[in-house]
Scaffold this active site. Sequence first.
Site, PDB file in Angstrom:
ATOM      1  N   CYS A 183     -13.634 -28.411   4.976  1.00  0.00           N
ATOM      2  CA  CYS A 183     -12.360 -27.714   4.734  1.00  0.00           C
ATOM      3  C   CYS A 183     -11.208 -28.709   4.653  1.00  0.00           C
ATOM      4  CB  CYS A 183     -12.122 -26.705   5.858  1.00  0.00           C
ATOM      5  SG  CYS A 183     -10.565 -25.826   5.715  1.00  0.00           S
ATOM      6  N   CYS A 236      -7.932 -27.888   4.967  1.00  0.00           N
ATOM      7  CA  CYS A 236      -6.683 -27.286   5.463  1.00  0.00           C
ATOM      8  C   CYS A 236      -5.986 -28.198   6.468  1.00  0.00           C
ATOM      9  CB  CYS A 236      -6.956 -25.907   6.067  1.00  0.00           C
ATOM     10  SG  CYS A 236      -7.504 -25.925   7.784  1.00  0.00           S
ATOM     11  N   ASP A 285      -2.664   8.419  -1.585  1.00  0.00           N
ATOM     12  CA  ASP A 285      -3.937   9.147  -1.635  1.00  0.00           C
ATOM     13  C   ASP A 285      -4.305   9.649  -0.246  1.00  0.00           C
ATOM     14  OD1 ASP A 285      -4.289   6.620  -0.558  1.00  0.00           O
ATOM     15  OD2 ASP A 285      -6.354   6.451  -1.211  1.00  0.00           O
ATOM     16  N   ASP A 337       0.868  -1.182   0.000  1.00  0.00           N
ATOM     17  CA  ASP A 337       0.000   0.000   0.000  1.00  0.00           C
ATOM     18  C   ASP A 337       0.907   1.235   0.000  1.00  0.00           C
ATOM     19  OD1 ASP A 337       1.011   0.132   2.541  1.00  0.00           O
ATOM     20  OD2 ASP A 337      -0.898  -0.104   3.555  1.00  0.00           O
ATOM     21  N   SER A 338       0.315   2.420  -0.028  1.00  0.00           N
ATOM     22  CA  SER A 338       1.128   3.629  -0.187  1.00  0.00           C
ATOM     23  C   SER A 338       1.615   4.181   1.145  1.00  0.00           C
ATOM     24  CB  SER A 338       0.283   4.702  -0.860  1.00  0.00           C
ATOM     25  OG  SER A 338      -0.725   5.125   0.042  1.00  0.00           O
ATOM     26  N   GLY A 339       1.100   3.647   2.237  1.00  0.00           N
ATOM     27  CA  GLY A 339       1.418   4.209   3.549  1.00  0.00           C
ATOM     28  C   GLY A 339       0.374   5.204   3.998  1.00  0.00           C
ATOM     29  N   HIS A 348      -6.393 -22.010   9.190  1.00  0.00           N
ATOM     30  CA  HIS A 348      -7.763 -22.346   8.786  1.00  0.00           C
ATOM     31  C   HIS A 348      -8.491 -21.142   8.170  1.00  0.00           C
ATOM     32  CE1 HIS A 348     -11.816 -23.647   8.493  1.00  0.00           C
ATOM     33  NE2 HIS A 348     -12.159 -22.541   9.148  1.00  0.00           N
ATOM     34  N   ASP A 356      -8.211  -7.368   0.118  1.00  0.00           N
ATOM     35  CA  ASP A 356      -7.288  -7.640   1.221  1.00  0.00           C
ATOM     36  C   ASP A 356      -7.994  -7.245   2.508  1.00  0.00           C
ATOM     37  OD1 ASP A 356      -6.839  -4.596   0.884  1.00  0.00           O
ATOM     38  OD2 ASP A 356      -5.827  -5.082   2.755  1.00  0.00           O
ATOM     39  N   GLY A 388     -11.222   4.065   0.605  1.00  0.00           N
ATOM     40  CA  GLY A 388     -12.154   4.821   1.446  1.00  0.00           C
ATOM     41  C   GLY A 388     -13.497   4.150   1.657  1.00  0.00           C
ATOM     42  N   PHE A 442      -2.948   5.110   4.287  1.00  0.00           N
ATOM     43  CA  PHE A 442      -4.001   4.687   5.214  1.00  0.00           C
ATOM     44  C   PHE A 442      -3.512   4.721   6.666  1.00  0.00           C
ATOM     45  CE2 PHE A 442      -6.521   1.576   7.569  1.00  0.00           C
ATOM     46  CZ  PHE A 442      -7.789   2.074   7.321  1.00  0.00           C
ATOM     47  N   CYS A 497      -7.892 -28.508   9.818  1.00  0.00           N
ATOM     48  CA  CYS A 497      -9.103 -29.329   9.796  1.00  0.00           C
ATOM     49  C   CYS A 497      -8.813 -30.803   9.528  1.00  0.00           C
ATOM     50  CB  CYS A 497     -10.095 -28.778   8.776  1.00  0.00           C
ATOM     51  SG  CYS A 497     -10.779 -27.202   9.292  1.00  0.00           S
TER      52      CYS A 497
END
Length: 373
Positions: free
Chosen positions: A303, A305, A146, A92-94, A334, A265, A215, A96, A308
């Site tokens: 599941c 995984c 941004d 990310d750009s930092g 999980h 994400d 946003g 946030f 599980c």
Amino acid sequence: MFEFTLEKTSEKSKARAGRIVTPHGEIETPIFMPVGTVGSVKGVAPRELDEIGAQIILGNTYHLHLRPGEDTVAHFGGLAKFNSWNKPTLTDSGGFQVFSLAKLNKIGEEGVEFRSHLDGSKLFLSPEKSIEIQQKIGADIMMAFDECVPYPSEKIYVEKSLELTTRWAERCLKAKTRDDQALFGIIQGGVFPDLRRRSAEQICALPFEGFAIGGLSVGEDIPTMYEIADFITDHMPADKPRYLMGVGTPEDLLNGIERGIDMFDCVMPTRNARNALLFTNSGKLHIKAARYRLSDEPVDAECGCYTCRNFSRGYLRHLYKTGELLALKLNSIHNLHFYLSLVKRARNAINNGFFEDFKKEILDKITFGGDNV
Ligand SMILES: [Zn+2]
């Protein structure tokens, strides 16, 4: 070096399946990206991420800038080498974190002055500085710097802010010198459809390799978030990847995919795992509950995984109650597997023409099952 191919679009909704090619490998979309804040997905090793089906992980520029510093990451050959993931990464750009975590930020045309949340030291982030840091970190995908406006904000402020975000987006593109990294622009505009549209028109006119919706999921109600996402994808180019930042729950992923989003994400699967909240195909499960003390069932019988396949709800409850580190790892494995399996199954459903039925079936099960009953 960076390519996006749209492979299939649903005939009944805007859901789409595609493929992104990066210098560190391919990503099949729709995709969920586990968050590795300081260069590590908390409690989960890269080999385990691989087994879970992760294709791309995220690193946070703000955190990596503070510790260990981008020069250190660059010394080791970039993020994917430093953390031995060796597959696609995104930073990310930092922005946030600067707006949400750092103290006393002062926003100007040039950039943002703020104080570190760690030691209070004075720092400055601008579009040029964010790109410089992200180029040293070396992720396959970088994000434009941004302004993330808080929710709620006055319309007049959101309007001024989106114009600033566009000017910063242009500066990010100018500052970029590496051609082996892609750069995505970010659409802002709060919860105002006319401002969202204006931001989309301005940002999508710029030569970015992909576009994100920023946003959202910042405090607005869920129907509003879906409405804005639905509206805004109509104003985004079909031939570039679309990323809904910081979203969200399994329900949000399916609803986002239906509205034409390709990438997501969120810290939710890992953060909830550390708080003993597990996502399953039949709803959420609070593994520390007393009723699981003698349960020899897996967390989710559907599941596949590692957790599980090998451990009972009773054992996972015991690990959590005794504060064992293994609880955090097994729960995280999980939850991430659930998220990645969900987007993989959604992709398969899109490719085979039954995404809308798949979505309805899953939503019915997760809304009315698990600990909700
Ligand atoms: Zn599982």
